[in-house]
Design an enzyme around this catalytic site. Structure first.
Site, short mmCIF file in Angstrom:
data_model
loop_
_atom_site.label_atom_id
_atom_site.label_comp_id
_atom_site.label_asym_id
_atom_site.label_seq_id
_atom_site.Cartn_x
_atom_site.Cartn_y
_atom_site.Cartn_z
CG ASP A 39 26.73 27.50 17.75
OD1 ASP A 39 27.31 27.80 18.05
OD2 ASP A 39 26.08 28.35 16.40
CG HIS A 40 28.95 24.83 23.61
ND1 HIS A 40 27.63 25.03 24.76
CD2 HIS A 40 29.61 23.88 24.46
CE1 HIS A 40 27.85 24.42 25.83
NE2 HIS A 40 29.01 23.69 25.55
#
Length: 488
Positions: free
Chosen positions: A458-459
């Site tokens: 998850d950036h």
């Protein structure tokens, strides 16, 4: 004598329904507190339900294969001294919205007399208060047999009176097709009009099998609608306004071009979770290919270690340990995103998820507090997790609160993939097949064991630098496994 009711419990966090897979008791059986009476399938796992009191089974409210909402009564039990039991206990439930087998004219003439007719909604039991109901419109007087050979309770016949047929809504009739809520939902999902489905259930109730047969008939013209059993009444019965060949439902033709499968259970929940995750968390996937020859040698050495005798030692065990070591070196990867509070929640524990392919679909149980386990304890936890998943006995709690997941696609001979995050987790590691390949080792091309890892993250939580460093650390441990000791 008292009738006690056992309702479908909430067997998981947020689950609203479960399908009854198997009954272990029948009416008349004696049950004791804690005895398992049935097995149900939730959207996540199969669960055995124990009953919380003693008694004698009075009635089973639902058949096997029926999906029941949480909170609905599924079984009633007679409790108290045996000599207080009535000579002939009336079953508690009848099919949804179905009138008790009594003359239709009498039911219309006396709509407020509970003694004459007691319609019962399945799962709620007989109402203790007198209720007013609107007169029911009479449907075509088609006689349908009330077949009760399943051991499941249905409406009791009325006291001695002239035989009268039970009204069954059929095509062209004024009544509404009789079907339980899960069957109505199935028909809606399959695009089937219940008004044109020929019912074969007791009292003219449309069953799940009837809906599937209608769906099959819609797919292929060779499919034949199931027959409607006709009662052996003294007077000739009016003809049923529907095709009713006297034969069993036909198999779907081999020439059918399509087959429709209802989406439910594990597959349904997985699909919803993956769609939600893919369009909520901004995914980034990075890859690394490296030499794991030393790890493969260590696996063989550990298998021969007497201190680990009886434990399952395989590459996945060391990969899991390498992930835990890399998390210790990069703790910020072990986090979650709280959208409501707009906060990043750092986890100081690791609940390590292991994706498991089972006959029921893909599930991801997790090893609680995996960070605190020794190699031997981790091996035992992995073995237990896999065995439980294959048996279909994984509990909903075992699939909650995961922090990071490993999915081993290499067992299928796949090099790698781009996995989708489990909702609420920060990263997922896909492990590819370990293969002998030409590899430059110490300046020479040699056959070495090589694999590829893919890390999706998850950036919002993990930027490119942190994600790259975390993946590189996992690879470094597996390329030189002595770092399991030096970095732990």
């Amino acid at each position: 004598m008292t009738i006690r009711e056992f309702k479908m419990p909430d067997v998981g966090e947020g689950l609203t329904e479960a399908e009854i897979l198997k009954w272990y008791v029948q009416p008349g059986d004696t049950v004791t507190d804690g005895q398992v009476v049935c097995e149900v399938e939730t959207a996540k796992a199969a669960v055995e339900l124990p009953i919380p009191f003693d008694g004698v089974v009075h009635a089973l409210l639902f058949e096997e294969g029926v999906t029941v909402d949480v909170g609905q009564v599924i079984i009633s039990v007679r409790t108290g001294p045996a000599d207080e039991a009535p000579a002939a206990a009336a079953p508690v439930a009848a099919p949804v919205a179905a009138p008790v087998a009594a003359p239709v004219a009498a039911a219309e003439a006396e709509p407020e007399a509970p003694a004459a007719r007691q319609p019962v909604l399945v799962g709620y039991g007989v109402s203790t208060a007198s209720t007013k109901r609107r007169p029911r419109k009479a449907a075509p007087q088609s006689a349908v047999a009330a077949q009760n050979g399943t051991g499941v309770a249905h409406a009791a016949p009325a006291p001695a009176a002239p035989a009268a047929p039970v009204a069954v809504p059929v095509q062209g009739g004024a009544g509404r097709a009789l079907a339980k809520p899960p069957v109505r939902k199935l028909a809606k999902d399959l695009g089937i009009d219940l008004a044109v489905v020929v019912p074969t259930g007791d009292g003219g109730v449309v069953t799940r099998e009837d809906v599937h047969a209608a769906a099959a008939a819609a797919i292929t013209p060779q499919a034949v609608s199931p027959a409607v059993p006709v009662a052996q009444a003294a007077a000739p019965a009016a003809p049923v306004q529907a095709p009713a060949p006297a034969q069993a439902p036909a198999e779907v033709s081999g020439s059918a071009r399509e087959t429709r499968i209802p989406v439910k259970g594990v597959r349904k929940v997985t699909a919803q979770a993956m769609v939600g995750s893919a369009f909520t968390a901004p995914h980034v996937t990075e890859f690394i290919t490296f030499d794991v020859t030393r790890t493969m040698k260590l696996v063989q050495e550990l298998k021969e270690d007497p201190d680990l005798a009886g434990l399952r030692i395989n590459p996945l065990l060391l990969i899991a340990k390498a992930v835990l070591v890399a998390i210790r070196r990069n703790p910020d990867v072990n986090a979650s995103w709280d959208e409501a509070a707009q906060e990043i929640v750092l986890k100081h524990y690791v609940n390590l998820g292991i994706a498991a392919a089972t006959p029921r679909g893909l599930i991801v149980p997790n090893i609680k507090d995996a960070h605190a386990k020794t190699l031997g304890e981790l091996s035992q936890a992995l073995s237990g997790l896999v065995a439980t998943a294959r048996e279909g006995k994984t509990s909903p709690a075992d699939m909650q609160q995961g922090t990071i997941t490993i999915t081993n696609v290499g067992v299928f001979g796949v090099d790698t993939g781009t996995p989708i995050l489990n909702p609420g987790e920060s990263a997922i590691l896909a492990v590819g097949a370990i293969k002998l390949q030409p590899w430059v080792h110490k300046g020479k091309v040699k056959a070495r064991h090589v694999t590829t890892l893919a890390l999706s993250f998850d950036h919002r939580l993990i930027d490119g630098e942190l994600g790259s460093r975390f993946l590189a650390d996992i690879a470094a441990v597996l390329e030189h496994p002595r770092r399991l000791i030096t970095w732990s």
